[in-house]
Design a protein around this motif. Structure first.
Motif, PDB file in Angstrom:
ATOM      1  N   LEU A   1     -19.084   2.097   5.299  1.00 52.10           N
ATOM      2  CA  LEU A   1     -18.726   3.467   4.947  1.00 52.10           C
ATOM      3  C   LEU A   1     -17.222   3.511   4.746  1.00 52.10           C
ATOM      4  O   LEU A   1     -16.474   2.795   5.417  1.00 52.10           O
ATOM      5  N   SER A   2     -16.766   4.353   3.858  1.00 54.99           N
ATOM      6  CA  SER A   2     -15.333   4.482   3.636  1.00 54.99           C
ATOM      7  C   SER A   2     -15.026   5.871   3.091  1.00 54.99           C
ATOM      8  O   SER A   2     -15.864   6.512   2.455  1.00 54.99           O
ATOM      9  N   ALA A   3     -13.788   6.317   3.339  1.00 50.83           N
ATOM     10  CA  ALA A   3     -13.320   7.608   2.837  1.00 50.83           C
ATOM     11  C   ALA A   3     -11.812   7.630   2.951  1.00 50.83           C
ATOM     12  O   ALA A   3     -11.210   6.857   3.699  1.00 50.83           O
ATOM     13  N   VAL A   4     -11.186   8.518   2.182  1.00 47.45           N
ATOM     14  CA  VAL A   4      -9.751   8.740   2.229  1.00 47.45           C
ATOM     15  C   VAL A   4      -9.537  10.229   2.473  1.00 47.45           C
ATOM     16  O   VAL A   4     -10.041  11.066   1.718  1.00 47.45           O
ATOM     17  N   ILE A   5      -8.809  10.574   3.520  1.00 43.84           N
ATOM     18  CA  ILE A   5      -8.670  11.964   3.960  1.00 43.84           C
ATOM     19  C   ILE A   5      -7.202  12.358   3.870  1.00 43.84           C
ATOM     20  O   ILE A   5      -6.330  11.606   4.343  1.00 43.84           O
TER      21      ILE A   5
ATOM     22  N   ALA B   1       0.829  -1.206   0.000  1.00 44.15           N
ATOM     23  CA  ALA B   1       0.000   0.000   0.000  1.00 44.15           C
ATOM     24  C   ALA B   1       0.863   1.256   0.000  1.00 44.15           C
ATOM     25  O   ALA B   1       0.498   2.271  -0.614  1.00 44.15           O
ATOM     26  N   ARG B   2       2.022   1.198   0.661  1.00 46.94           N
ATOM     27  CA  ARG B   2       2.895   2.372   0.714  1.00 46.94           C
ATOM     28  C   ARG B   2       3.505   2.691  -0.650  1.00 46.94           C
ATOM     29  O   ARG B   2       3.926   3.831  -0.898  1.00 46.94           O
TER      30      ARG B   2
ATOM     31  N   LEU C   1      -1.989   9.869   3.599  1.00 45.86           N
ATOM     32  CA  LEU C   1      -3.438   9.747   3.638  1.00 45.86           C
ATOM     33  C   LEU C   1      -3.869   9.051   4.927  1.00 45.86           C
ATOM     34  O   LEU C   1      -3.124   8.245   5.489  1.00 45.86           O
ATOM     35  N   VAL C   2      -5.066   9.348   5.363  1.00 43.16           N
ATOM     36  CA  VAL C   2      -5.700   8.655   6.480  1.00 43.16           C
ATOM     37  C   VAL C   2      -6.901   7.910   5.908  1.00 43.16           C
ATOM     38  O   VAL C   2      -7.749   8.509   5.225  1.00 43.16           O
ATOM     39  N   LEU C   3      -6.960   6.605   6.164  1.00 44.99           N
ATOM     40  CA  LEU C   3      -8.025   5.776   5.621  1.00 44.99           C
ATOM     41  C   LEU C   3      -9.126   5.614   6.669  1.00 44.99           C
ATOM     42  O   LEU C   3      -8.854   5.291   7.826  1.00 44.99           O
ATOM     43  N   MET C   4     -10.356   5.848   6.233  1.00 41.49           N
ATOM     44  CA  MET C   4     -11.508   5.756   7.126  1.00 41.49           C
ATOM     45  C   MET C   4     -12.418   4.639   6.672  1.00 41.49           C
ATOM     46  O   MET C   4     -12.681   4.480   5.469  1.00 41.49           O
ATOM     47  N   ARG C   5     -12.882   3.850   7.626  1.00 38.78           N
ATOM     48  CA  ARG C   5     -13.882   2.826   7.331  1.00 38.78           C
ATOM     49  C   ARG C   5     -14.882   2.795   8.478  1.00 38.78           C
ATOM     50  O   ARG C   5     -14.545   3.081   9.627  1.00 38.78           O
ATOM     51  N   GLY C   6     -16.141   2.464   8.152  1.00 42.82           N
ATOM     52  CA  GLY C   6     -17.172   2.426   9.175  1.00 42.82           C
ATOM     53  C   GLY C   6     -18.233   1.401   8.840  1.00 42.82           C
ATOM     54  O   GLY C   6     -18.261   0.830   7.749  1.00 42.82           O
ATOM     55  N   ALA C   7     -19.114   1.180   9.801  1.00 48.20           N
ATOM     56  CA  ALA C   7     -20.203   0.220   9.626  1.00 48.20           C
ATOM     57  C   ALA C   7     -21.443   0.749  10.317  1.00 48.20           C
ATOM     58  O   ALA C   7     -21.357   1.383  11.376  1.00 48.20           O
ATOM     59  N   VAL C   8     -22.593   0.475   9.709  1.00 48.97           N
ATOM     60  CA  VAL C   8     -23.881   0.889  10.243  1.00 48.97           C
ATOM     61  C   VAL C   8     -24.609  -0.358  10.741  1.00 48.97           C
ATOM     62  O   VAL C   8     -24.817  -1.305   9.972  1.00 48.97           O
ATOM     63  N   ALA C   9     -24.971  -0.365  12.016  1.00 49.97           N
ATOM     64  CA  ALA C   9     -25.660  -1.519  12.589  1.00 49.97           C
ATOM     65  C   ALA C   9     -27.018  -1.706  11.916  1.00 49.97           C
ATOM     66  O   ALA C   9     -27.714  -0.730  11.590  1.00 49.97           O
ATOM     67  N   GLU C  10     -27.403  -2.947  11.722  1.00 48.56           N
ATOM     68  CA  GLU C  10     -28.630  -3.240  10.962  1.00 48.56           C
ATOM     69  C   GLU C  10     -29.879  -3.086  11.803  1.00 48.56           C
ATOM     70  O   GLU C  10     -30.961  -2.879  11.273  1.00 48.56           O
TER      71      GLU C  10
ATOM     72  N   ALA D   1      -3.836   8.223  -5.789  1.00 47.48           N
ATOM     73  CA  ALA D   1      -5.073   7.978  -6.538  1.00 47.48           C
ATOM     74  C   ALA D   1      -5.410   6.491  -6.579  1.00 47.48           C
ATOM     75  O   ALA D   1      -6.575   6.092  -6.416  1.00 47.48           O
ATOM     76  N   GLU D   2      -4.380   5.641  -6.782  1.00 50.21           N
ATOM     77  CA  GLU D   2      -4.634   4.205  -6.843  1.00 50.21           C
ATOM     78  C   GLU D   2      -5.005   3.651  -5.467  1.00 50.21           C
ATOM     79  O   GLU D   2      -5.888   2.783  -5.355  1.00 50.21           O
ATOM     80  N   LEU D   3      -4.336   4.144  -4.425  1.00 50.24           N
ATOM     81  CA  LEU D   3      -4.676   3.683  -3.077  1.00 50.24           C
ATOM     82  C   LEU D   3      -6.097   4.084  -2.715  1.00 50.24           C
ATOM     83  O   LEU D   3      -6.854   3.292  -2.123  1.00 50.24           O
ATOM     84  N   THR D   4      -6.482   5.293  -3.095  1.00 44.56           N
ATOM     85  CA  THR D   4      -7.848   5.743  -2.817  1.00 44.56           C
ATOM     86  C   THR D   4      -8.860   4.868  -3.530  1.00 44.56           C
ATOM     87  O   THR D   4      -9.861   4.429  -2.934  1.00 44.56           O
ATOM     88  N   ALA D   5      -8.626   4.588  -4.799  1.00 44.24           N
ATOM     89  CA  ALA D   5      -9.566   3.766  -5.562  1.00 44.24           C
ATOM     90  C   ALA D   5      -9.656   2.350  -4.979  1.00 44.24           C
ATOM     91  O   ALA D   5     -10.753   1.773  -4.885  1.00 44.24           O
ATOM     92  N   ALA D   6      -8.506   1.791  -4.588  1.00 40.56           N
ATOM     93  CA  ALA D   6      -8.520   0.442  -4.033  1.00 40.56           C
ATOM     94  C   ALA D   6      -9.268   0.394  -2.700  1.00 40.56           C
ATOM     95  O   ALA D   6     -10.017  -0.555  -2.426  1.00 40.56           O
ATOM     96  N   TRP D   7      -9.084   1.411  -1.868  1.00 42.38           N
ATOM     97  CA  TRP D   7      -9.749   1.444  -0.556  1.00 42.38           C
ATOM     98  C   TRP D   7     -11.259   1.567  -0.700  1.00 42.38           C
ATOM     99  O   TRP D   7     -12.028   0.881  -0.016  1.00 42.38           O
ATOM    100  N   ILE D   8     -11.687   2.447  -1.596  1.00 46.58           N
ATOM    101  CA  ILE D   8     -13.136   2.633  -1.810  1.00 46.58           C
ATOM    102  C   ILE D   8     -13.744   1.360  -2.403  1.00 46.58           C
ATOM    103  O   ILE D   8     -14.832   0.925  -1.989  1.00 46.58           O
ATOM    104  N   ALA D   9     -13.036   0.750  -3.372  1.00 43.30           N
ATOM    105  CA  ALA D   9     -13.567  -0.468  -3.998  1.00 43.30           C
ATOM    106  C   ALA D   9     -13.666  -1.609  -2.998  1.00 43.30           C
ATOM    107  O   ALA D   9     -14.583  -2.446  -3.081  1.00 43.30           O
ATOM    108  N   LEU D  10     -12.750  -1.645  -2.039  1.00 46.43           N
ATOM    109  CA  LEU D  10     -12.765  -2.707  -1.038  1.00 46.43           C
ATOM    110  C   LEU D  10     -14.053  -2.700  -0.222  1.00 46.43           C
ATOM    111  O   LEU D  10     -14.533  -3.751   0.208  1.00 46.43           O
ATOM    112  N   HIS D  11     -14.637  -1.508  -0.014  1.00 43.81           N
ATOM    113  CA  HIS D  11     -15.816  -1.395   0.843  1.00 43.81           C
ATOM    114  C   HIS D  11     -17.120  -1.228   0.062  1.00 43.81           C
ATOM    115  O   HIS D  11     -18.196  -1.275   0.665  1.00 43.81           O
TER     116      HIS D  11
END
Length: 320
Positions: A159-163, A136-137, A244-253, A142-152
């Motif tokens: 939820l996901s974002a790259v900051i 990842a380093r 970059l700081v990678l953000m991921r989240g989840a919403v309880a069902e 741009a490629e890391l952002t696309a891969a992170w978003i696609a993963l989620h």
């Protein structure tokens, strides 16, 4: 979740009408024997009241009259009568002990309170268990952002974002000064619903986690309220060039919150905790709005009486 230490939040939590308990019993209430009240009420003879039905039942059984029917069912009638005539003793309330008895009896210590469930970053999954960090380093931003978003993207309630690291640094500084806040979620035709957020940090995983809980849930259950959305920021790659700081989240069902509402909450989180820096170079109106968001955040953290939900709702409407 941990009880809020902000006076304004305590005021909001305690505001509004307190629900009344419908069935309140005094400890030493007088006990009445309801069997007496039931058996002394005037009533018609049961036999006269149901004579027609008994006649019909006798004919159906092939019996000439009611007396014959009673004899045929005498055993069953006796059994039911014994069952209903059984007297359950009424135990009178025990009077409170006298002061002399209280002195003679050893004082029992109350049981210890249950442990409080405080928000914690324990159990946060490290970024190294999600991504192969050495690879990842080497990726461009741009490629890391696309891969992170696609993963989620394939996960329906994620939820996901790259900051950018510089933007997150401002958010992190604001969060450490103001770790708790309120965010409204507007609902068409129904006004807005307030949600309570709280930041936590975990040095071991170089992460920060934000817990979102409906304010109504927090008011009802306090520190035992369960969050409906959890968002984690990973700073493992923040020190790299163009970090970059990678953000991921989840919403309880099962918490009654839609994914769209959770996305709105995350957007508000970013705007209130750092959006003003990004808008510093915009026109005067943008700078004014960013300054107002900063004031709301700091007033809430200080417990400033100038903080108001009305101003918070107005600012949320402008962001929408």
């Amino acid at each position: 979740m941990a009880a809020a230490r902000t006076p304004v939040l305590r005021h909001l939590v305690r505001s509004g009408s307190t629900p009344r308990i419908a069935s309140f019993q005094r400890r030493w209430a007088q006990v009445h024997d309801v069997r007496f009240l039931a058996t002394t009420q005037p009533s018609r003879s049961v036999l006269e009241k149901y004579r027609d039905k008994l006649d019909r039942k006798a004919r159906e059984e092939g019996l000439p009259d009611i007396d014959t029917l009673k004899k045929a069912y005498s055993d069953k009638i006796d059994s039911l009568r014994k069952e209903f005539d059984t007297v359950v003793p009424v135990i009178p309330p025990t009077p409170p002990p006298s002061p002399q008895q209280q002195q003679q009896q050893p004082r029992q210590q109350p049981p210890p309170p249950p442990p409080k469930s405080r928000p914690t970053a324990e159990g946060v999954q490290p970024l190294s268990s999600i991504l192969h960090l050495p690879k990842a380093r080497l990726l461009p931003a741009a490629e890391l952002t696309a891969a992170w978003i696609a993963l989620h993207t394939a996960l329906p309630r994620s939820l996901s974002a790259v900051i950018p690291a510089a933007t997150y640094a401002g958010m992190d500084a604001a969060a450490r000064a103001c770790p708790q806040f309120l965010v409204p979620v507007p609902h068409a035709g129904q006004g807005a619903e307030l949600h309570f957020l709280q930041w936590t940090w975990d040095a071991a995983t170089r992460s920060s986690t934000v817990l979102f809980t409906q304010l109504a849930e927090y008011k009802a259950r306090g520190e035992y309220a369960a969050p409906h959305t959890t968002v984690t920021h990973y700073a493992d790659l923040a020190g790299e060039e163009g970090g970059l700081v990678l953000m991921r989240g989840a919403v309880a069902e099962d918490r009654g919150v839609k994914v769209e509402d959770a996305r709105w909450l995350v957007m508000c989180l970013q705007r209130f905790y750092g959006g003003w820096d990004g808008e510093a170079g915009k026109d005067g109106m943008g700078r004014e709005r960013a300054e107002e968001r900063r004031r709301l955040l700091e007033e809430f953290a200080r417990g400033d009486q100038r903080f108001s939900v009305e101003r918070l709702l107005e600012e949320a409407e402008r962001m929408g």
